[in-house]
Scaffold this motif. Structure first.
Motif, short mmCIF file in Angstrom:
data_model
loop_
_atom_site.label_atom_id
_atom_site.label_comp_id
_atom_site.label_asym_id
_atom_site.label_seq_id
_atom_site.Cartn_x
_atom_site.Cartn_y
_atom_site.Cartn_z
N ALA A 68 -72.75 104.95 -23.99
CA ALA A 68 -73.17 105.87 -22.60
C ALA A 68 -72.85 107.31 -22.70
CB ALA A 68 -72.58 105.33 -21.43
N TRP A 69 -71.44 107.98 -23.15
CA TRP A 69 -71.08 108.81 -23.21
C TRP A 69 -72.04 109.83 -23.94
CZ3 TRP A 69 -66.83 111.10 -20.91
CH2 TRP A 69 -66.44 112.59 -21.33
N ASP A 70 -72.33 109.59 -25.20
CA ASP A 70 -73.11 110.28 -26.17
C ASP A 70 -74.51 110.59 -25.42
OD1 ASP A 70 -71.34 110.14 -28.84
OD2 ASP A 70 -71.55 108.15 -27.84
N ASN A 71 -75.07 109.68 -25.00
CA ASN A 71 -76.46 109.61 -24.44
C ASN A 71 -76.48 110.33 -23.06
OD1 ASN A 71 -78.47 108.21 -26.33
ND2 ASN A 71 -76.66 106.74 -26.22
N GLN B 136 -82.40 97.14 -17.86
CA GLN B 136 -82.72 96.08 -18.45
C GLN B 136 -81.77 95.04 -18.48
OE1 GLN B 136 -85.23 95.63 -22.08
NE2 GLN B 136 -85.21 93.48 -22.20
N ARG B 137 -80.58 95.37 -19.21
CA ARG B 137 -79.54 94.50 -19.22
C ARG B 137 -78.64 94.31 -18.20
NH1 ARG B 137 -77.13 95.95 -25.53
NH2 ARG B 137 -79.06 95.50 -26.65
N ASN C 168 -83.42 110.82 -25.43
CA ASN C 168 -82.58 109.91 -25.73
C ASN C 168 -81.63 109.23 -24.49
OD1 ASN C 168 -81.76 112.38 -27.74
ND2 ASN C 168 -82.13 110.31 -28.74
N TYR C 169 -81.48 109.88 -23.49
CA TYR C 169 -80.93 109.43 -22.27
C TYR C 169 -82.09 108.29 -21.51
CZ TYR C 169 -79.78 108.61 -17.56
OH TYR C 169 -79.32 107.91 -16.30
N ARG C 170 -83.30 108.84 -21.65
CA ARG C 170 -84.30 107.88 -21.12
C ARG C 170 -84.44 106.56 -21.75
NH1 ARG C 170 -87.71 112.37 -20.48
NH2 ARG C 170 -88.86 111.93 -22.32
N VAL C 171 -84.30 106.56 -23.21
CA VAL C 171 -84.20 105.39 -23.99
C VAL C 171 -82.93 104.57 -23.79
CG1 VAL C 171 -84.18 104.61 -26.49
CG2 VAL C 171 -85.56 106.43 -26.11
N TRP C 172 -81.81 105.12 -23.60
CA TRP C 172 -80.67 104.33 -23.38
C TRP C 172 -80.60 103.89 -22.14
CZ3 TRP C 172 -77.19 104.99 -19.66
CH2 TRP C 172 -76.00 104.30 -19.53
#
Length: 534
Positions: free
Chosen positions: A237-240, A258-259, A248-252
């Motif tokens: 979470a921190w990196d994204n 979902q999880r 990258n944030y949207r992908v993460w």
């Protein structure tokens, strides 16, 4: 007499020739797979038995004493009711009742101290056993999938399993003993049908749990799996978030949401199943116990002693009926924890990638040694991994530089060498989270001076540890190398990109440290410097 020389000559001529020895390197290659496949599995019972220790035995003893004091209180209440009928009630009866009940509370509170000791001790023994079982399985060090699956159990899940198991055992045993001893008092002093009613309630509740055990286990294992998947996603979470890159944030975030939804559904399923079973057990308990009380009252309607005893103990009967409900809930939780123990056991011995060595493209690697005058790089004769492994024992010191393009398997080669040579070698990987005395001391100082509102520096997995502890990357590298040189003693040192964060001045210092290692051991290194020392 035959001279010693003649004896030796005779043995030499008469001893048959030895068969060709299997090369050590090939033997190690054959045994590496066997080491992984033959490792003993940890069973659920073995994991649970880690709780068995001195404090656990003391806790059990105190629980028995607590239950006996509670049963004594029940007996004294019945006797006090009979004294009222006979006009013999004395103030000391109240004192005895009060004393026994207070003693029961005190003993019960003290038992939790030993329960805590047993829980902490079990987690310590688990970590020791995990380290003893997995130490040296270096092929798993860079395996992200294996780490994501196993690390939640090391960092928090097994700790919580032990303490939840300890709390549930403490509560369940306390309730069970209270029910047993109080039911005995009811049977002796009031009617033998009451213990039978409590036994029937216990059989019905346990039968309900037994019939649903597979369903409960599956639901809680699914809950554990989806919760761990969600937790694993938060590690990045921190990196994204702080990188500021919207893509990258949207992908993460898409994966995280979902999880999160999957974990929520699994949690709701587990809670609804648990509460449904508990409610059913509670209703059945109340029906059976109160039916027994009503039947005894009707059968003894002309016996004031029995009726007063029933009336005097009615609050206790209601409390025990509630305890039966709590015991049923506790068994549900124990079944759920038992299922979670299965997850911990499953990830106790992670499996290394069977195709790990295929990552090492030895033909694309260049292994060199510095010439005696250190002006040129001399290629090594080893043409494959087995030959390299056979060459190392013949060396007593020196440096071997491993070079190759990205994806050639340089780091994988060092990890493989470490796994083959075991405790003879010291491995310093690129992703360095190894514990050193200087870093532990710095972490202690930082923790001591941090405000209570600050994040715990030892638990912050996202910020580089060097920066958290007040070191620059170069200072961290130099301090690490100095401690490796001063505190370790190995025949081989495998250093992965040890100069990646060093400026020119620190590279000179680091080179001197590496030379000190190479003067007493074999150093196999991956570095950004030229193939020979400048």
């Amino acid at each position: 007499m035959t001279s010693p020389q003649a004896t030796r000559q005779y043995r030499k001529t008469m001893t048959p020739p030895r068969p060709p020895a299997i090369p050590v390197a090939l033997l190690r290659l054959r045994m590496s797979a066997l080491r992984t496949s033959s490792r003993p599995a940890l069973s659920r019972y073995q994991l649970a038995r880690l709780l068995w220790c001195g404090p656990f035995v003391v806790m059990l003893t105190l629980l028995v004493v607590e239950a006996l004091l509670s049963a004594a209180t029940t007996w004294l209440v019945i006797q006090a009711g009979r004294d009222v009928i006979n006009d013999e009630f004395l103030a000391k009866d109240l004192g005895l009742i009060l004393g026994c009940q207070i003693g029961s509370y005190i003993v019960g509170a003290v038992s939790w101290v030993f329960a805590e000791q047993a829980g902490f001790g079990a987690f310590g023994r688990y970590m020791h056993r995990f380290s003893r079982h997995n130490k040296g399985r270096t092929l798993l060090l860079g395996d992200k999938d294996a780490r994501d699956a196993a690390e939640p159990f090391l960092t928090n899940e097994v700790f919580h399993i032990f303490f939840e198991l300890m709390y549930e055992l403490e509560s369940a045993l306390k309730l069970f003993l209270l029910l047993i001893f109080n039911a005995i008092v009811f049977g002796v002093e009031i009617d033998a049908g009451l213990p039978v009613a409590y036994a029937l309630v216990f059989v019905v509740c346990m039968g309900l749990q037994y019939g649903m055990r597979k369903r409960v286990s599956d639901v809680y294992l699914a809950n554990q799996r989806f919760t761990n998947r969600m937790t694993a996603q938060t590690y990045t979470a921190w990196d994204n978030i702080l990188s500021g890159n919207r893509y990258n944030y949207r992908v993460w975030n898409r994966v995280f949401k979902q999880r999160l939804r999957e974990a929520l559904r699994a949690q709701i399923n587990a809670i609804m199943l648990r509460e449904g079973l508990s409610s059913a057990a509670g209703v059945l308990s109340l029906i059976i116990i109160f039916a027994a009380i009503a039947l005894i009252a009707l059968q003894n309607k002309d016996d004031p002693a029995i009726l007063i005893a029933l009336a005097a103990t009615l609050p206790r009967q209601i409390d025990l009926a509630h305890s039966m409900l709590s015991l049923s809930e506790g068994w549900n939780d124990l079944i759920a924890i038992w299922a979670r123990i299965g997850g911990a056991v499953e990830h106790f011995s992670p499996t290394a990638d069977a195709a790990f060595t295929s990552r090492i493209k030895f033909d694309a690697l260049k292994l060199t040694q510095p010439s005696p005058d250190k002006k040129t790089a001399v290629p090594m004769a080893a043409r494959d991994m087995a030959a390299l492994l056979a060459t190392l024992p013949a060396m007593s010191q020196g440096r071997i530089n491993v070079r190759g393009g990205n994806g050639a398997g340089k780091s994988s080669l060092l990890a493989w060498l470490k796994s083959e040579l075991g405790s003879q070698a010291y491995f310093w990987p690129t992703t360095d989270r190894l514990a050193f005395e200087f870093s532990q001391a710095a972490a202690s100082r930082t923790s001591d001076t941090a405000d209570a509102s600050d994040d715990d520096v030892e638990n912050d997995d996202e910020t580089p540890i060097a920066r958290r502890l007040g070191f620059s990357a170069g200072e961290w590298q130099i301090a690490t190398l100095e401690e490796i040189v001063a505190k370790t003693a190995a025949r081989y040192y495998f250093l992965d990109e040890w100069d990646a964060n060093l400026d020119a001045a620190n590279k000179v210092r680091a080179e001197a440290l590496i030379d000190r290692l190479a003067a007493r051991a074999v150093v196999v290194e991956i570095s950004h410097r030229d193939a020979v020392a400048r």
